[in-house]
Write a protein that holds these residues in place. Structure first.
Motif, PDB file in Angstrom:
ATOM      1  N   GLY A 115       0.800  -1.214   0.000  1.00 27.14           N
ATOM      2  CA  GLY A 115       0.000   0.000   0.000  1.00 27.14           C
ATOM      3  C   GLY A 115       0.833   1.264   0.000  1.00 27.14           C
ATOM      4  O   GLY A 115       2.052   1.241  -0.201  1.00 27.14           O
ATOM      5  N   GLU A 116       0.157   2.375   0.247  1.00 33.06           N
ATOM      6  CA  GLU A 116       0.764   3.707   0.150  1.00 33.06           C
ATOM      7  C   GLU A 116       1.914   3.931   1.131  1.00 33.06           C
ATOM      8  O   GLU A 116       2.774   4.765   0.882  1.00 33.06           O
ATOM      9  N   GLY A 117       1.926   3.230   2.251  1.00 31.37           N
ATOM     10  CA  GLY A 117       2.998   3.419   3.232  1.00 31.37           C
ATOM     11  C   GLY A 117       4.330   2.900   2.773  1.00 31.37           C
ATOM     12  O   GLY A 117       5.376   3.354   3.216  1.00 31.37           O
ATOM     13  N   GLY A 118       4.309   1.936   1.869  1.00 41.35           N
ATOM     14  CA  GLY A 118       5.541   1.360   1.339  1.00 41.35           C
ATOM     15  C   GLY A 118       6.275   0.493   2.334  1.00 41.35           C
ATOM     16  O   GLY A 118       5.777   0.201   3.428  1.00 41.35           O
ATOM     17  N   LEU A 119       7.449   0.099   1.950  1.00 39.46           N
ATOM     18  CA  LEU A 119       8.283  -0.778   2.770  1.00 39.46           C
ATOM     19  C   LEU A 119       9.734  -0.331   2.722  1.00 39.46           C
ATOM     20  O   LEU A 119      10.198   0.190   1.706  1.00 39.46           O
ATOM     21  N   MET A 120      10.443  -0.584   3.814  1.00 39.09           N
ATOM     22  CA  MET A 120      11.878  -0.372   3.823  1.00 39.09           C
ATOM     23  C   MET A 120      12.534  -1.568   3.139  1.00 39.09           C
ATOM     24  O   MET A 120      11.934  -2.638   3.016  1.00 39.09           O
ATOM     25  N   ASN A 151      10.130   2.487   0.054  1.00 39.01           N
ATOM     26  CA  ASN A 151       9.825   2.232  -1.344  1.00 39.01           C
ATOM     27  C   ASN A 151       8.333   1.994  -1.470  1.00 39.01           C
ATOM     28  O   ASN A 151       7.759   1.221  -0.693  1.00 39.01           O
ATOM     29  N   THR A 152       7.703   2.650  -2.439  1.00 41.53           N
ATOM     30  CA  THR A 152       6.280   2.448  -2.692  1.00 41.53           C
ATOM     31  C   THR A 152       6.064   2.244  -4.177  1.00 41.53           C
ATOM     32  O   THR A 152       6.824   2.762  -5.010  1.00 41.53           O
ATOM     33  N   ALA A 153       5.034   1.494  -4.502  1.00 42.71           N
ATOM     34  CA  ALA A 153       4.645   1.349  -5.900  1.00 42.71           C
ATOM     35  C   ALA A 153       4.109   2.693  -6.379  1.00 42.71           C
ATOM     36  O   ALA A 153       3.439   3.400  -5.639  1.00 42.71           O
ATOM     37  N   ASP A 154       4.425   3.059  -7.605  1.00 40.46           N
ATOM     38  CA  ASP A 154       3.859   4.272  -8.199  1.00 40.46           C
ATOM     39  C   ASP A 154       2.568   3.846  -8.901  1.00 40.46           C
ATOM     40  O   ASP A 154       2.565   3.458 -10.062  1.00 40.46           O
ATOM     41  N   TYR A 155       1.480   3.913  -8.143  1.00 40.24           N
ATOM     42  CA  TYR A 155       0.195   3.414  -8.637  1.00 40.24           C
ATOM     43  C   TYR A 155      -0.265   4.157  -9.882  1.00 40.24           C
ATOM     44  O   TYR A 155      -0.829   3.550 -10.801  1.00 40.24           O
ATOM     45  N   ALA A 156      -0.004   5.462  -9.959  1.00 39.70           N
ATOM     46  CA  ALA A 156      -0.417   6.230 -11.134  1.00 39.70           C
ATOM     47  C   ALA A 156       0.311   5.732 -12.384  1.00 39.70           C
ATOM     48  O   ALA A 156      -0.304   5.571 -13.444  1.00 39.70           O
ATOM     49  N   GLN A 157       1.596   5.465 -12.256  1.00 40.66           N
ATOM     50  CA  GLN A 157       2.362   4.959 -13.400  1.00 40.66           C
ATOM     51  C   GLN A 157       1.896   3.559 -13.783  1.00 40.66           C
ATOM     52  O   GLN A 157       1.780   3.243 -14.971  1.00 40.66           O
ATOM     53  N   LEU A 158       1.626   2.726 -12.811  1.00 41.23           N
ATOM     54  CA  LEU A 158       1.137   1.377 -13.108  1.00 41.23           C
ATOM     55  C   LEU A 158      -0.221   1.431 -13.798  1.00 41.23           C
ATOM     56  O   LEU A 158      -0.489   0.659 -14.724  1.00 41.23           O
TER      57      LEU A 158
END
Length: 105
Positions: A29-34, A73-80
Motif C-alpha cells: 500500500g501507500e505506506g511502502g516498505l523499507m 519504497n512504494t509502488a507508483d500506482y499512477a504509473q502502473l
C-alpha cells in the motif's frame, strides 16, 4: 504514454525477481516498505535487491522517499495505471463486433 516509456516500464517488470518486488510493494500500500522488509518478504539478497529497486525506480514504477536514515519504497500506482491503460487502450479494436460484445459483456 508513448511507446518508449511503456516499453521501459514493461521491460523493468520483465524479471521474476523485479515482478515479485513490485507485487510486494503493491500489496504494502501507500505506506511502502523499507528495503529490509522487502528482503524479508521476497528472500532476495540485499545487494541483488538494491539492483532491482534501482531498475524499478529508474523506470518510474516505484517511488523512494527518505525519512531520517530510512528509505521507503512504494509502488507508483499512477504509473502502473498508465501502463495498464496503455496496454488495454485498443482492446478488441480489430475484433468483429460480435466478439467485442462477448468480451465486454
Amino acid at each position: 504514454m508513448d511507446w518508449e516509456h511503456a516499453a521501459g516500464g514493461f521491460a523493468a517488470m520483465g524479471s521474476e525477481a523485479r515482478l515479485a518486488v513490485l507485487r510486494c510493494l503493491v500489496c504494502a500500500g501507500e505506506g511502502g516498505l523499507m528495503v529490509q522488509d522487502i528482503q524479508a518478504r521476497t528472500g532476495i539478497a540485499p545487494s541483488t535487491l538494491a539492483h532491482h529497486l534501482k531498475l524499478l525506480a529508474g523506470a518510474g514504477l516505484i517511488l523512494q522517499r527518505r525519512e531520517g536514515r530510512s528509505t521507503y519504497n512504494t509502488a507508483d500506482y499512477a504509473q502502473l495505471q498508465r501502463l495498464a491503460a496503455f496496454i488495454l487502450s485498443e482492446c478488441c479494436a480489430d475484433a468483429p463486433p460480435e466478439q467485442e460484445a462477448a468480451n465486454n459483456g
